[in-house]
Design a protein around this motif. Sequence first.
Motif, mmCIF file in Angstrom:
data_model
loop_
_atom_site.group_PDB
_atom_site.id
_atom_site.type_symbol
_atom_site.label_atom_id
_atom_site.label_comp_id
_atom_site.label_asym_id
_atom_site.label_seq_id
_atom_site.Cartn_x
_atom_site.Cartn_y
_atom_site.Cartn_z
ATOM 1 N N THR A 115 0.913 -1.279 0.005
ATOM 2 C CA THR A 115 0.061 -0.018 -0.014
ATOM 3 C C THR A 115 0.823 1.256 -0.049
ATOM 4 O OG1 THR A 115 -1.719 -1.102 1.370
ATOM 5 C CG2 THR A 115 -1.761 1.163 1.200
ATOM 6 N N VAL A 116 1.880 1.129 1.061
ATOM 7 C CA VAL A 116 2.860 2.387 0.881
ATOM 8 C C VAL A 116 3.443 2.484 -0.519
ATOM 9 C CG1 VAL A 116 4.971 3.241 2.149
ATOM 10 C CG2 VAL A 116 2.887 2.468 3.372
ATOM 11 N N ALA A 117 3.869 1.490 -0.997
ATOM 12 C CA ALA A 117 4.618 1.540 -2.315
ATOM 13 C C ALA A 117 3.819 2.003 -3.564
ATOM 14 C CB ALA A 117 5.268 0.349 -2.684
ATOM 15 N N GLU A 118 2.485 1.870 -3.267
ATOM 16 C CA GLU A 118 1.820 2.233 -4.519
ATOM 17 C C GLU A 118 1.226 3.512 -4.155
ATOM 18 O OE1 GLU A 118 -1.644 -0.786 -4.405
ATOM 19 O OE2 GLU A 118 -0.134 -2.311 -5.681
ATOM 20 N N ARG A 119 1.264 3.891 -2.907
ATOM 21 C CA ARG A 119 0.812 5.235 -2.780
ATOM 22 C C ARG A 119 2.028 6.188 -3.058
ATOM 23 N NH1 ARG A 119 -2.575 9.357 -2.911
ATOM 24 N NH2 ARG A 119 -1.673 11.073 -1.452
ATOM 25 N N ALA A 120 3.245 6.043 -3.264
ATOM 26 C CA ALA A 120 4.226 6.530 -3.615
ATOM 27 C C ALA A 120 4.337 6.552 -5.161
ATOM 28 C CB ALA A 120 5.686 5.956 -3.158
ATOM 29 N N ALA A 121 4.154 5.544 -5.624
ATOM 30 C CA ALA A 121 4.073 5.375 -7.384
ATOM 31 C C ALA A 121 3.104 6.471 -7.816
ATOM 32 C CB ALA A 121 3.934 3.839 -7.586
ATOM 33 N N PRO A 125 9.251 6.695 -7.660
ATOM 34 C CA PRO A 125 9.325 5.375 -7.615
ATOM 35 C C PRO A 125 9.662 4.833 -6.333
ATOM 36 C CG PRO A 125 11.126 6.543 -8.834
ATOM 37 C CD PRO A 125 9.913 7.607 -8.107
ATOM 38 N N PRO A 126 9.044 3.613 -5.892
ATOM 39 C CA PRO A 126 9.526 3.256 -4.398
ATOM 40 C C PRO A 126 10.605 2.190 -4.606
ATOM 41 C CG PRO A 126 7.345 2.117 -5.315
ATOM 42 C CD PRO A 126 7.849 3.229 -6.365
ATOM 43 N N ASP A 127 11.517 2.402 -3.854
ATOM 44 C CA ASP A 127 12.766 1.177 -3.470
ATOM 45 C C ASP A 127 12.432 0.296 -2.544
ATOM 46 O OD1 ASP A 127 15.167 0.284 -3.914
ATOM 47 O OD2 ASP A 127 16.235 2.352 -3.906
ATOM 48 N N GLY A 128 12.292 -0.646 -2.878
ATOM 49 C CA GLY A 128 12.320 -1.865 -1.792
ATOM 50 C C GLY A 128 13.422 -2.935 -1.979
ATOM 51 N N VAL A 171 -3.968 12.720 2.922
ATOM 52 C CA VAL A 171 -4.095 11.390 2.457
ATOM 53 C C VAL A 171 -2.845 10.537 2.811
ATOM 54 C CG1 VAL A 171 -4.595 9.894 0.289
ATOM 55 C CG2 VAL A 171 -5.380 12.095 0.406
ATOM 56 N N THR A 172 -2.022 10.621 2.769
ATOM 57 C CA THR A 172 -0.725 9.723 3.095
ATOM 58 C C THR A 172 -0.657 9.603 4.668
ATOM 59 O OG1 THR A 172 0.613 10.520 1.198
ATOM 60 C CG2 THR A 172 1.832 9.549 3.103
ATOM 61 N N GLN A 173 -0.788 10.639 5.548
ATOM 62 C CA GLN A 173 -0.964 10.825 6.818
ATOM 63 C C GLN A 173 -1.969 9.770 7.184
ATOM 64 O OE1 GLN A 173 -2.923 13.870 9.099
ATOM 65 N NE2 GLN A 173 -1.312 14.042 10.425
ATOM 66 N N ASP A 174 -3.239 9.874 6.558
ATOM 67 C CA ASP A 174 -4.256 8.845 6.928
ATOM 68 C C ASP A 174 -3.876 7.371 6.727
ATOM 69 O OD1 ASP A 174 -7.110 7.985 7.564
ATOM 70 O OD2 ASP A 174 -6.835 7.360 5.612
ATOM 71 N N LEU A 175 -3.002 7.054 5.801
ATOM 72 C CA LEU A 175 -2.385 5.829 5.681
ATOM 73 C C LEU A 175 -1.638 5.400 6.451
ATOM 74 C CD1 LEU A 175 -1.053 4.424 1.994
ATOM 75 C CD2 LEU A 175 0.220 4.142 4.158
ATOM 76 N N PHE A 176 -0.504 6.358 6.990
ATOM 77 C CA PHE A 176 0.227 5.947 7.952
ATOM 78 C C PHE A 176 -0.358 5.902 9.390
ATOM 79 C CE2 PHE A 176 3.849 8.517 5.920
ATOM 80 C CZ PHE A 176 4.329 7.659 5.143
ATOM 81 N N ILE A 177 -1.557 6.658 9.512
ATOM 82 C CA ILE A 177 -2.276 6.340 10.700
ATOM 83 C C ILE A 177 -3.011 4.815 10.813
ATOM 84 C CG2 ILE A 177 -4.457 7.000 11.903
ATOM 85 C CD1 ILE A 177 -3.895 9.722 11.054
ATOM 86 N N GLN A 178 -3.368 4.303 9.680
ATOM 87 C CA GLN A 178 -3.858 3.128 9.625
ATOM 88 C C GLN A 178 -2.789 2.149 9.840
ATOM 89 O OE1 GLN A 178 -7.195 1.911 9.744
ATOM 90 N NE2 GLN A 178 -5.996 0.207 10.427
ATOM 91 N N VAL A 179 -1.495 2.026 9.039
ATOM 92 C CA VAL A 179 -0.362 1.072 9.140
ATOM 93 C C VAL A 179 -0.068 1.240 10.721
ATOM 94 C CG1 VAL A 179 1.852 1.049 8.849
ATOM 95 C CG2 VAL A 179 0.383 1.670 7.162
ATOM 96 N N THR A 180 -0.214 2.310 11.480
ATOM 97 C CA THR A 180 0.435 2.448 12.731
ATOM 98 C C THR A 180 -0.349 1.804 13.745
ATOM 99 O OG1 THR A 180 1.731 4.584 12.224
ATOM 100 C CG2 THR A 180 1.179 3.984 14.531
ATOM 101 N N ALA A 181 -2.066 1.993 13.429
ATOM 102 C CA ALA A 181 -2.916 1.374 14.299
ATOM 103 C C ALA A 181 -2.704 -0.395 14.090
ATOM 104 C CB ALA A 181 -4.280 1.893 13.864
#
Length: 156
Positions: A66-72, A77-80, A132-142
Amino acid sequence: MYVVKSPLSDASLKTVSEALQGALVDLVDLALVAKQIHWNVVGPRFRSVHLQLDEVVATARTHSDTVAERAAALGVPPDGRAATVAVGSGIGVTPEGWVDDSTAVAAVVDALGAVIGRMRERIAATGDPDPVTQDLFIQVTADLEKQHWMFQAENG
């Protein structure tokens, strides 16, 4: 070559892209650390810890995607890649070899704690530039904090 254009300003994109890349690295490493411990845990609580570690792996893998796709989606370009993860992760050294169940649980608590701490910094950093990204991080953190709680309860 087609380049995805971001709706964010350059300054906002810099902040958000750094946060997303850092989160990606931490989540990829968390999945690797949990799987490494999963393969090597021993002791009376082997089965329960072994299975619980798979939940951490699944959570980290789902959120890393989800994080990589948000970056894209924002044109970054995400780097994993392994080398990138190795130098950028906030997780400490993982025990090698067989790991007794209490040590395994403590190592996962530490790894989750490190990632959660960095995720909370990312929540603060992305609030203004990209909610929008902050919301994603909130869910990940939860989700990570739920795993953190469960592993802390393992060792009492």
